[in-house]
Design a protein around this motif. Sequence first.
Motif, PDB file in Angstrom:
ATOM      1  N   VAL A   1       0.824  -1.209   0.000  1.00  0.00           N
ATOM      2  CA  VAL A   1       0.000   0.000   0.000  1.00  0.00           C
ATOM      3  C   VAL A   1       0.857   1.258   0.000  1.00  0.00           C
ATOM      4  O   VAL A   1       0.642   2.181  -0.790  1.00  0.00           O
ATOM      5  N   GLY A   2       1.853   1.299   0.888  1.00  0.00           N
ATOM      6  CA  GLY A   2       2.629   2.525   1.054  1.00  0.00           C
ATOM      7  C   GLY A   2       3.621   2.792  -0.046  1.00  0.00           C
ATOM      8  O   GLY A   2       3.963   3.932  -0.316  1.00  0.00           O
ATOM      9  N   ILE A   3       4.129   1.732  -0.686  1.00  0.00           N
ATOM     10  CA  ILE A   3       5.157   1.926  -1.712  1.00  0.00           C
ATOM     11  C   ILE A   3       4.603   1.685  -3.105  1.00  0.00           C
ATOM     12  O   ILE A   3       4.739   2.511  -3.997  1.00  0.00           O
ATOM     13  N   LYS A   4       3.978   0.528  -3.304  1.00  0.00           N
ATOM     14  CA  LYS A   4       3.435   0.238  -4.636  1.00  0.00           C
ATOM     15  C   LYS A   4       2.161   1.014  -4.931  1.00  0.00           C
ATOM     16  O   LYS A   4       1.737   1.108  -6.079  1.00  0.00           O
ATOM     17  N   LYS A   5       1.548   1.566  -3.885  1.00  0.00           N
ATOM     18  CA  LYS A   5       0.317   2.351  -4.017  1.00  0.00           C
ATOM     19  C   LYS A   5      -0.834   1.517  -4.583  1.00  0.00           C
ATOM     20  O   LYS A   5      -1.661   2.017  -5.346  1.00  0.00           O
TER      21      LYS A   5
END
Length: 749
Positions: free
Chosen positions: A580-584
Amino acid sequence: MDLLELSQTDSFNTTDTLWILISAALVFFMQAGFKVLETGLVKSEHRSGIGIKNLMDWVAGSLAFFIIGFGLMFGTSAGGFIGTSFFFGNDLEPGYPLVFFIFQLAFAGTALTIVSGAMSGRTALAPYFIASLFTAVLIYPIFGHWAWGNLLNEDNQPWLAGLGFMDFAGSTVVHSVGAWVGLVGIWMVGPRLGRFTSKGTLIPVKASDYAYSVLGVMILWLGWWGFNGGSALAFDTSVPLIILNTNLAAAGACFSAYLHAKIFQKNQDLIEKIIGGSLTGLVAITACCNVVSPISSLIIGLLAGVIHNISYIIISEKWKLDDPVGAIPVHGFGGVFGTLCVALFGKEEFLMHGRGTQLVVQIFGIIVCFVFTVGVSYLIFMLIKSTIGLRLSPNEEVDGAIFGAQVQSMELDELPEQTVSQVSVRVGERAYNLFKVDEYLNLPRETRINLIKNEGVQYLDDSGNVVPTLKAVRYLSGIIEEQRDKSTSSVDLVELSFYKDKMDVIGNMQDVLLGEEHSITSVFEDSFLLLKPKGKVSSGFYWHGKEKGYNIAIAATSQDPDISSAFITALTISQLNEIVGIKKILAPEKVLEILDQKLTMALGQSKADEEVRKGVEIGMLLVDTVRRRVYYSGSGSGVKLYAKKLDSILTEFKGLDVPLGMSGKAQKKFERVKIDYSKGDAFFLCTEGFPNQLNESGKRYSTTKFRVLLEKGAGKSMADQKINITTELENWKGKEDQTEDILVMGIKP
């Protein structure tokens, strides 16, 4: 002789005409100056939008002014109120009349551009284009006829000019007109998102590039030499004096704005005031540059800088109007002051009346301009607002959309993933190698860590943009660098399962990973989080955050008898940070699908038997506050979503029965539930802990009673709801030890 007849006689002066044409080019170049100035002052997301609006201003002005506006402004006068000829360019003879038209067209474009800056950052292109057309067709030409209607045809007797109103190059006709249209526009469209708090407190907005804006000021400063100097409509001895006066006023205003902001306003918005002060000096001298001395010009500039700084505060802090580029203080207040300066500083031999009478006439002209422009602008913007609307959607505004409704906000499935596609490794002082991801991961682990420590590696996405090290390391799942990166790879986390007996260490690790319960209010303003472990480590855990305009809450639990809950917590949270936080990746069902694959791979390395292992039960709630919609996906029966809408009873939503991380099961088909919500609706993510809690008699609390508890308190604030649930828990278990790990999350979007 009528100026219109010059083109038909031998008295046509090519030097004068060439100077007007050069001045027209300089005034047109001011369009570029406004563009550069404004794009530097607005937020970086809005740079493209303001540039397009500057371009469309010129398009709207060119078409509308040629077809109708020029005729209304300079055509044969009907009673001194409106022009009646030159429509569609008819009767414009070659020579001076065409040069005059080009010069005045550039002036019209300037008036329109003022509005684009004032309304930047939240106005859709289509309604703005319509407003520009009306300004170029009606507002600017009609008032312009009243003040300047006799400049091309000396037989015209415009009523305001007939009273003796003087505005040499347009402090009122051009600048105040543009400012008052902009004033109505920013009042009607409202402030940019995040500009003011709910209590009206001003929130600073970072400009994208001050150096860019300063370049814009310098371009405008040069263009103003043509703006004022060309308004002489001849190349005579007055031109050098006009240009000198223009320059002195701008320099004086810049200097006084700087000193005033530094000494009396505690350096607040210092750069904006230096920039705006310079322009205010230019606007102020525009009306009177042909009738004042150089010393008077310098005084006018010094006063204009202070006027700008004071009005800048009035607009933003007193009137609570959001003017991103400071257009109203510069062009509105500066225009009014400059028009008054005709009477206050003008040499009496050049005035139409005595100084006192001239001042009254100037004040009257300013009032007429304000009333007429604001009145017509209000009708235009009200018509637009009630039909096609003025604003971009919130998502479009945040993302810096340009074409309003034509640019749709991205659905969940369309949101791009941010990945590491290649890795640049420095092998010498100026030598680099480029590795594919799999090649890089095949390097020895110690080599990779040393590269990070020595800043010898950069991670790149598909477009070649640098991915921050922390995000990249989490994405690659395998690099630990304690000084700069606290993340832990899934392979390393598996090793934690062999330290189940070190519960103090593991419990502290879980506390650090989860953080404070009240942190959820940074994501959901009206919310609560209740986590009560029965021991040192809780089987229940949570994750929350904001990504790409969506608010996210996740509740999870693990009842695995062979792997510590702290290990499961760390493993799951590290993967959520990556997914969630990096790959969005935000679609809940997609997050669970990827998380399931990651957990299955990681848990497969543990010593737990597949038949015994229970995996991770999880529920993910994603809130779209723009569409007022909630999306939910779950896996395992240990976590549930309860929704309480104001007009219905409490509703339960379950996910897939199978937990995450179970490799022996069939391929999972996660589904997404969509729920539209209204203000006041409540959502609860809960584990089965509370319903399974025993009392002193050994009786379970039950799911039915728990549903009643949630529904009964759903109308209260979430803070009160947390108190009710905590009190009920304590009353129920009495002196009995807590038998279950309890996790309840309450949210009112």
